[in-house]
Design a protein around this motif. Structure first.
Motif, PDB file in Angstrom:
ATOM      1  N   GLN A  52       0.840  -1.184   0.000  1.00 37.00           N
ATOM      2  CA  GLN A  52       0.000   0.000   0.000  1.00 37.00           C
ATOM      3  C   GLN A  52       0.878   1.238   0.000  1.00 37.00           C
ATOM      4  OE1 GLN A  52      -2.506  -0.546   3.387  1.00 37.00           O
ATOM      5  NE2 GLN A  52      -3.927  -1.865   2.293  1.00 37.00           N
TER       6      GLN A  52
ATOM      7  N   PRO B  66       1.143   4.866   1.267  1.00 37.98           N
ATOM      8  CA  PRO B  66       0.548   5.837   2.183  1.00 37.98           C
ATOM      9  C   PRO B  66       0.716   7.265   1.699  1.00 37.98           C
ATOM     10  CG  PRO B  66       2.664   5.098   3.017  1.00 37.98           C
ATOM     11  CD  PRO B  66       2.377   4.276   1.793  1.00 37.98           C
TER      12      PRO B  66
ATOM     13  N   ARG C 144      -0.597   9.045  -0.639  1.00 36.85           N
ATOM     14  CA  ARG C 144      -0.379   9.229  -2.065  1.00 36.85           C
ATOM     15  C   ARG C 144      -1.398  10.199  -2.636  1.00 36.85           C
ATOM     16  NH1 ARG C 144      -0.469   4.179  -6.239  1.00 36.85           N
ATOM     17  NH2 ARG C 144      -0.016   5.292  -8.145  1.00 36.85           N
TER      18      ARG C 144
ATOM     19  N   ASP D 263      -8.659   1.953  -8.600  1.00 40.72           N
ATOM     20  CA  ASP D 263      -9.394   2.806  -7.674  1.00 40.72           C
ATOM     21  C   ASP D 263      -8.440   3.730  -6.914  1.00 40.72           C
ATOM     22  OD1 ASP D 263      -8.326   1.456  -5.459  1.00 40.72           O
ATOM     23  OD2 ASP D 263     -10.092   0.210  -5.159  1.00 40.72           O
ATOM     24  N   GLU D 264      -9.012   4.580  -6.075  1.00 40.37           N
ATOM     25  CA  GLU D 264      -8.220   5.616  -5.421  1.00 40.37           C
ATOM     26  C   GLU D 264      -7.238   5.068  -4.395  1.00 40.37           C
ATOM     27  OE1 GLU D 264     -11.367   8.043  -3.974  1.00 40.37           O
ATOM     28  OE2 GLU D 264     -11.462   9.261  -5.813  1.00 40.37           O
ATOM     29  N   SER D 265      -7.409   3.819  -3.978  1.00 44.86           N
ATOM     30  CA  SER D 265      -6.484   3.216  -3.013  1.00 44.86           C
ATOM     31  C   SER D 265      -5.407   2.378  -3.686  1.00 44.86           C
ATOM     32  CB  SER D 265      -7.263   2.343  -2.018  1.00 44.86           C
ATOM     33  OG  SER D 265      -7.857   1.235  -2.670  1.00 44.86           O
TER      34      SER D 265
ATOM     35  N   GLU E 113      -6.025  -0.210  -5.789  1.00 42.74           N
ATOM     36  CA  GLU E 113      -6.477  -1.569  -6.092  1.00 42.74           C
ATOM     37  C   GLU E 113      -6.997  -1.625  -7.531  1.00 42.74           C
ATOM     38  OE1 GLU E 113      -9.327  -2.586  -3.075  1.00 42.74           O
ATOM     39  OE2 GLU E 113      -7.755  -3.279  -1.721  1.00 42.74           O
TER      40      GLU E 113
ATOM     41  N   SER F  45      -3.342  -5.325  -5.679  1.00 46.70           N
ATOM     42  CA  SER F  45      -3.225  -4.069  -4.944  1.00 46.70           C
ATOM     43  C   SER F  45      -1.887  -3.386  -5.214  1.00 46.70           C
ATOM     44  CB  SER F  45      -3.365  -4.313  -3.432  1.00 46.70           C
ATOM     45  OG  SER F  45      -4.675  -4.708  -3.096  1.00 46.70           O
ATOM     46  N   ASP F  46      -1.812  -2.110  -4.833  1.00 47.01           N
ATOM     47  CA  ASP F  46      -0.594  -1.301  -4.963  1.00 47.01           C
ATOM     48  C   ASP F  46      -0.174  -1.158  -6.415  1.00 47.01           C
ATOM     49  OD1 ASP F  46       1.506   0.256  -3.939  1.00 47.01           O
ATOM     50  OD2 ASP F  46       2.873  -1.445  -4.048  1.00 47.01           O
TER      51      ASP F  46
END
Length: 374
Positions: free
Chosen positions: A32, A34, A36, A143-145, A147, A170-171
């Motif tokens: 992930q 952080p 960002r 997506d905004e995270s 993923e 992810s990431d």
């Protein structure tokens, strides 16, 4: 020195935290990012990569999955590059007869499969989106995270779903797809592929005996970007082909001294060097053969390439004609260009959309009416 200091600050800010992966998804790891922040980047500058290489500001080591058997031809004999992992956002995409756009953090779509072919008929497919990529039989949305989700098969045995989209990885910072396959680059430079593998499309060293969709496979590290789900450019400027030849199960080194590669629309591959030289090259017929570059570039002073065209150093965009022997000027201030089976879509610097059709007389431009997304 100031631009280099700013560049260094940007990449120091983007740290990576590696955490344990949910076992039900079958991934090896999830990272992930952080703190960002996301923004639209107008284009990738080759001068930026040269500056990073000279200053030694950014360096990621290359660990390749496989090397080609034949000596490689390099268009650029300068010292090895040291490019960052691409974080360029993709705000428009095409797939089949459909268009996809990121508007105010939402993924919108219109076309044959989505409400109608008129822009006013577009519908919202996904909320909280930052990038989109299309391929022949599917779409990818980030997506905004960080993923990644797909409308195609993710290959996970028990995939997480969200409004009809399957979770992939992810990431993720950038991704692309081929006919039945997808590929993604994570912020640590790792390349992952998923989908069918009956002809070695995944590049994971194996073949499957059927058309099963396989979950994300970790293929190689030190990757800056991936195009068409089949071309990986490393942070060291090496271009690898993945799944280009039936039965070839490993990535193959095609060329060195490269900062980007994309389709030309004429069956040839566009290859961009750090010097801003654009070559149009034939893909080798057999695995292990290097790309044979022409003696001279097709165009010089190029800052960016995209499917079917390129951006010159002064910011002007061009599209290759159907024969590939003439570059047609796009008379717009272009932010991004995407293509599908029907033509091209331009996102302008003013955030307007313009439909572009290629005819025997040149390019026909049709602005799409501004209209709120329902």
């Amino acid at each position: 020195l100031l631009p280099l200091c700013n560049l260094l600050a940007v990449y120091i800010e983007r740290g990576v935290t590696v955490c344990r992966t949910p076992s039900e998804l079958g991934k090896k790891r999830i990272a992930q990012l952080p703190g960002r922040s996301f923004h639209m980047k107008r284009f990738v500058s080759s001068k930026r990569f040269e500056a990073a290489a000279v200053a030694g500001v950014l360096f990621l080591s290359l660990t390749s999955g496989c090397a080609a058997e034949a000596p490689q031809q390099s268009p650029d004999k300068s010292p090895p590059l040291s490019m960052p992992v691409s974080t360029e956002l993709s705000l428009i995409a095409g797939s089949g007869g459909d268009w996809y756009t990121i508007e105010d953090g939402n993924l919108a779509a219109w076309g044959e499969l989505h409400g109608g072919t008129d822009y006013s008929q577009r519908i919202t497919l996904f909320q909280g989106a930052q990038s989109v990529w299309g391929y022949r039989f599917g779409q990818l949305v980030l997506d905004e995270s960080g993923e990644l989700w797909t409308t195609g098969g993710s290959g996970h045995e028990k995939p997480c779903t969200r409004d009809g989209w399957e979770y992939v990885l992810s990431d993720v910072v950038t991704a692309s797809g081929n006919i039945w396959n997808g590929a993604a680059v994570c912020s640590d430079g790792s390349l992952w592929t998923w989908g069918k593998n009956d002809q070695g499309q995944l590049g994971n060293g194996a073949l499957s005996g059927d058309g099963t969709n396989y979950p994300p496979q970790h293929i190689m590290d030190g990757v800056s970007l991936v195009r068409q789900g089949s071309y990986a450019v490393t942070t060291g400027g090496e271009l690898y082909g993945i799944g280009l030849w039936s039965g070839c199960t490993e990535p193959k080194l095609l060329c060195e001294g490269v900062i980007d590669a994309s389709a030309s629309g004429t069956g040839k591959l566009q290859i961009l060097t750090p010097k801003g030289e654009l070559y149009l090259a034939e893909i080798p017929d057999r695995a292990g053969q290097p790309i044979q570059l022409p003696d001279a570039p097709a165009v010089s002073d190029v800052s960016e390439i995209f499917d079917w065209g390129y951006r010159s150093g002064d910011g002007t965009c061009f599209l290759w004609n159907r024969e590939g022997d003439e570059a047609l000027r796009v008379e717009l201030e272009v932010a991004q260009i995407a293509c599908n089976l029907d033509g091209f879509l331009v996102l302008t610097e003013d955030r307007d959309y313009v439909s572009v059709k290629m005819t025997d007389d040149g390019l026909t431009l049709t602005p799409l009416p501004a209209m709120e997304l329902s």
